[in-house]
Write a protein that holds these residues in place. Sequence first.
Motif, PDB file in Angstrom:
ATOM      1  N   ALA A  61      -2.026   7.080  -1.488  1.00 29.32           N
ATOM      2  CA  ALA A  61      -1.879   7.207  -0.035  1.00 29.32           C
ATOM      3  C   ALA A  61      -0.830   6.197   0.403  1.00 29.32           C
ATOM      4  O   ALA A  61      -0.627   5.189  -0.272  1.00 29.32           O
ATOM      5  CB  ALA A  61      -3.190   6.912   0.670  1.00 29.32           C
ATOM      6  N   ARG A  62      -0.167   6.473   1.496  1.00 32.68           N
ATOM      7  CA  ARG A  62       0.756   5.482   2.058  1.00 32.68           C
ATOM      8  C   ARG A  62      -0.055   4.262   2.449  1.00 32.68           C
ATOM      9  O   ARG A  62      -1.106   4.403   3.060  1.00 32.68           O
ATOM     10  CB  ARG A  62       1.459   6.055   3.278  1.00 32.68           C
ATOM     11  CG  ARG A  62       2.224   7.311   2.957  1.00 32.68           C
ATOM     12  CD  ARG A  62       3.696   7.112   3.166  1.00 32.68           C
ATOM     13  NE  ARG A  62       4.413   8.155   2.449  1.00 32.68           N
ATOM     14  CZ  ARG A  62       5.730   8.260   2.423  1.00 32.68           C
ATOM     15  NH1 ARG A  62       6.467   7.377   3.043  1.00 32.68           N
ATOM     16  NH2 ARG A  62       6.323   9.217   1.761  1.00 32.68           N
TER      17      ARG A  62
ATOM     18  N   ARG B 184       5.227  -2.427  -2.114  1.00 31.28           N
ATOM     19  CA  ARG B 184       5.080  -1.109  -2.733  1.00 31.28           C
ATOM     20  C   ARG B 184       3.892  -1.125  -3.699  1.00 31.28           C
ATOM     21  O   ARG B 184       3.850  -1.964  -4.613  1.00 31.28           O
ATOM     22  CB  ARG B 184       6.354  -0.742  -3.507  1.00 31.28           C
ATOM     23  CG  ARG B 184       7.433   0.016  -2.735  1.00 31.28           C
ATOM     24  CD  ARG B 184       7.649  -0.424  -1.353  1.00 31.28           C
ATOM     25  NE  ARG B 184       8.727   0.319  -0.657  1.00 31.28           N
ATOM     26  CZ  ARG B 184       9.094   0.079   0.565  1.00 31.28           C
ATOM     27  NH1 ARG B 184       8.516  -0.869   1.284  1.00 31.28           N
ATOM     28  NH2 ARG B 184      10.053   0.777   1.135  1.00 31.28           N
TER      29      ARG B 184
HETATM   30  C1  LIG Z   1      -2.561   3.120  -5.489  1.00 26.83           C
HETATM   31  C2  LIG Z   1      -1.155   3.603  -5.765  1.00 26.83           C
HETATM   32  C3  LIG Z   1      -0.644   3.471  -7.046  1.00 26.83           C
HETATM   33  C4  LIG Z   1       0.648   3.922  -7.329  1.00 26.83           C
HETATM   34  N1  LIG Z   1       1.104   3.777  -8.599  1.00 26.83           N
HETATM   35  C5  LIG Z   1       2.352   4.176  -8.899  1.00 26.83           C
HETATM   36  C6  LIG Z   1       2.850   4.007 -10.232  1.00 26.83           C
HETATM   37  O1  LIG Z   1       2.166   3.487 -11.138  1.00 26.83           O
HETATM   38  N2  LIG Z   1       4.114   4.432 -10.474  1.00 26.83           N
HETATM   39  C7  LIG Z   1       4.890   5.009  -9.498  1.00 26.83           C
HETATM   40  O2  LIG Z   1       6.025   5.393  -9.792  1.00 26.83           O
HETATM   41  N3  LIG Z   1       4.443   5.175  -8.242  1.00 26.83           N
HETATM   42  C8  LIG Z   1       3.193   4.757  -7.920  1.00 26.83           C
HETATM   43  N4  LIG Z   1       2.737   4.909  -6.632  1.00 26.83           N
HETATM   44  C9  LIG Z   1       3.641   5.495  -5.622  1.00 26.83           C
HETATM   45  C10 LIG Z   1       4.584   4.397  -5.117  1.00 26.83           C
HETATM   46  O3  LIG Z   1       3.851   3.461  -4.347  1.00 26.83           O
HETATM   47  C11 LIG Z   1       5.673   5.007  -4.216  1.00 26.83           C
HETATM   48  O4  LIG Z   1       6.462   5.895  -4.989  1.00 26.83           O
HETATM   49  C12 LIG Z   1       6.568   3.920  -3.635  1.00 26.83           C
HETATM   50  O5  LIG Z   1       5.836   3.126  -2.713  1.00 26.83           O
HETATM   51  C13 LIG Z   1       7.775   4.542  -2.949  1.00 26.83           C
HETATM   52  O6  LIG Z   1       8.536   3.511  -2.345  1.00 26.83           O
HETATM   53  P1  LIG Z   1      10.055   3.722  -1.939  1.00 26.83           P
HETATM   54  O7  LIG Z   1      10.439   2.629  -1.030  1.00 26.83           O
HETATM   55  O8  LIG Z   1      10.896   3.901  -3.156  1.00 26.83           O
HETATM   56  O9  LIG Z   1      10.026   5.132  -1.225  1.00 26.83           O
HETATM   57  P2  LIG Z   1      10.155   5.469   0.321  1.00 26.83           P
HETATM   58  O10 LIG Z   1       9.797   6.912   0.483  1.00 26.83           O
HETATM   59  O11 LIG Z   1      11.474   5.010   0.851  1.00 26.83           O
HETATM   60  O12 LIG Z   1       9.025   4.567   0.959  1.00 26.83           O
HETATM   61  C14 LIG Z   1       8.801   4.444   2.335  1.00 26.83           C
HETATM   62  C15 LIG Z   1       7.402   3.874   2.528  1.00 26.83           C
HETATM   63  O13 LIG Z   1       6.430   4.845   2.139  1.00 26.83           O
HETATM   64  C16 LIG Z   1       5.606   4.348   1.087  1.00 26.83           C
HETATM   65  N5  LIG Z   1       5.423   5.415   0.105  1.00 26.83           N
HETATM   66  C17 LIG Z   1       6.315   6.352  -0.240  1.00 26.83           C
HETATM   67  N6  LIG Z   1       5.789   7.183  -1.168  1.00 26.83           N
HETATM   68  C18 LIG Z   1       4.524   6.733  -1.404  1.00 26.83           C
HETATM   69  C19 LIG Z   1       3.478   7.156  -2.260  1.00 26.83           C
HETATM   70  N7  LIG Z   1       3.608   8.221  -3.059  1.00 26.83           N
HETATM   71  N8  LIG Z   1       2.341   6.438  -2.271  1.00 26.83           N
HETATM   72  C20 LIG Z   1       2.195   5.371  -1.483  1.00 26.83           C
HETATM   73  N9  LIG Z   1       3.143   4.934  -0.633  1.00 26.83           N
HETATM   74  C21 LIG Z   1       4.297   5.598  -0.612  1.00 26.83           C
HETATM   75  C22 LIG Z   1       6.382   3.186   0.508  1.00 26.83           C
HETATM   76  O14 LIG Z   1       5.510   2.221  -0.102  1.00 26.83           O
HETATM   77  C23 LIG Z   1       7.092   2.633   1.716  1.00 26.83           C
HETATM   78  O15 LIG Z   1       6.247   1.804   2.460  1.00 26.83           O
HETATM   79  C24 LIG Z   1       1.454   4.498  -6.315  1.00 26.83           C
HETATM   80  C25 LIG Z   1       0.930   4.627  -5.024  1.00 26.83           C
HETATM   81  C26 LIG Z   1      -0.353   4.197  -4.759  1.00 26.83           C
HETATM   82  C27 LIG Z   1      -0.911   4.334  -3.377  1.00 26.83           C
END
Ligand SMILES: Cc1cc2nc3c(=O)[nH]c(=O)nc-3n(C[C@H](O)[C@H](O)[C@H](O)COP(=O)(O)OP(=O)(O)OC[C@H]3O[C@@H](n4cnc5c(N)ncnc54)[C@H](O)[C@@H]3O)c2cc1C
Length: 241
Positions: free
Chosen positions: A203-204, A46
């Motif tokens: 981005a994802r 993540r």
């Molecule tokens: C460069 C970057 C920096 C980030 N910094 C933060 C931060 O400081 N604090 C914070 O709360 N969140 C941050 N995020 C968003 C965070 O990565 C997602 O909320 C998180 O991956 C969600 O995972 P999940 O398994 O709980 O959600 P799920 O929806 O179950 O995830 C399913 C898949 O989608 C991906 N995914 C889902 N939402 C996002 C999203 N918004 N961005 C990227 N991938 C996503 C997950 O990594 C996972 O692989 C950031 C994203 C990026 C790209």
Amino acid sequence: MVQDGIILSNVLLTEDTYRMEIACDSSHAKPGQFVQVEVPGYFLRRPISICEITSHGLVLVYKVVGQGTQKMAEMKEGNINLFGPLGTGFPVEAKEHVVLMGGGVGVPPLYETAKQYLHQGTKVDVVLGFNTKNQAIYLEEFEALGARVTVASMDGSIGVKGTVIDAMQEKEIPGDFILACGPLPMLKAIQNTYTKGYISLEARMACGMGACMGCVVKDQEGHSLRVCKDGPVFEIGKVAL
Ligand SMILES: Cc1cc2nc3c(=O)[nH]c(=O)nc-3n(C[C@H](O)[C@H](O)[C@H](O)COP(=O)(O)OP(=O)(O)OC[C@H]3O[C@@H](n4cnc5c(N)ncnc54)[C@H](O)[C@@H]3O)c2cc1C
Ligand code: FES
């Protein structure tokens, strides 16, 4: 760099947002970069932004939105595997004044950015937007650094009612140089309103290191840019939003 860190604390900040302090090598970290966090039981890491670079590691602030972040919230003191720091950070340029604009969980990477600008003597306005008061994070922390903090909320329960741009206009804060992170509609509005500065995109992601092309956005000429490697921080106007 893949490294093992140690979780020193992992505490609830607001209703669904946590602060995790990790002891690890932070010697190459820059504000605005991110780490790919290994979550036990999940194949994909993540991506979470670096909120603070400490003398002994990193602080991450993250919102529980799905299964991976829920699992992170349950992680106790102990080992954690990180890949990073990754991506481009916010540049820390010689400026008299900068405005840091953050929305929701786009706020965390601005904290280290504010710290480094204030450290070099730049005046820092921080404009933070939330849906509602209960989701507001890091207000006192930015104030304690010495930044001037303005808050906006969509429901008017804290600060100016409306967006961060409404708050900028109401408080007559000059948007001479912007550093912003937040949801896409906010970044679009910022890119349409201001010309100088940088925005950080989400981005994802899969690989997180520029190999899989899973996180591609287009620039104004239609060329591909990888958010993980060419970003997440881009100059205002570069990416077609
Ligand atoms: C460069 C970057 C920096 C980030 N910094 C933060 C931060 O400081 N604090 C914070 O709360 N969140 C941050 N995020 C968003 C965070 O990565 C997602 O909320 C998180 O991956 C969600 O995972 P999940 O398994 O709980 O959600 P799920 O929806 O179950 O995830 C399913 C898949 O989608 C991906 N995914 C889902 N939402 C996002 C999203 N918004 N961005 C990227 N991938 C996503 C997950 O990594 C996972 O692989 C950031 C994203 C990026 C790209
Ligand atoms: S996540 Fe693989 S190229 Fe960006």
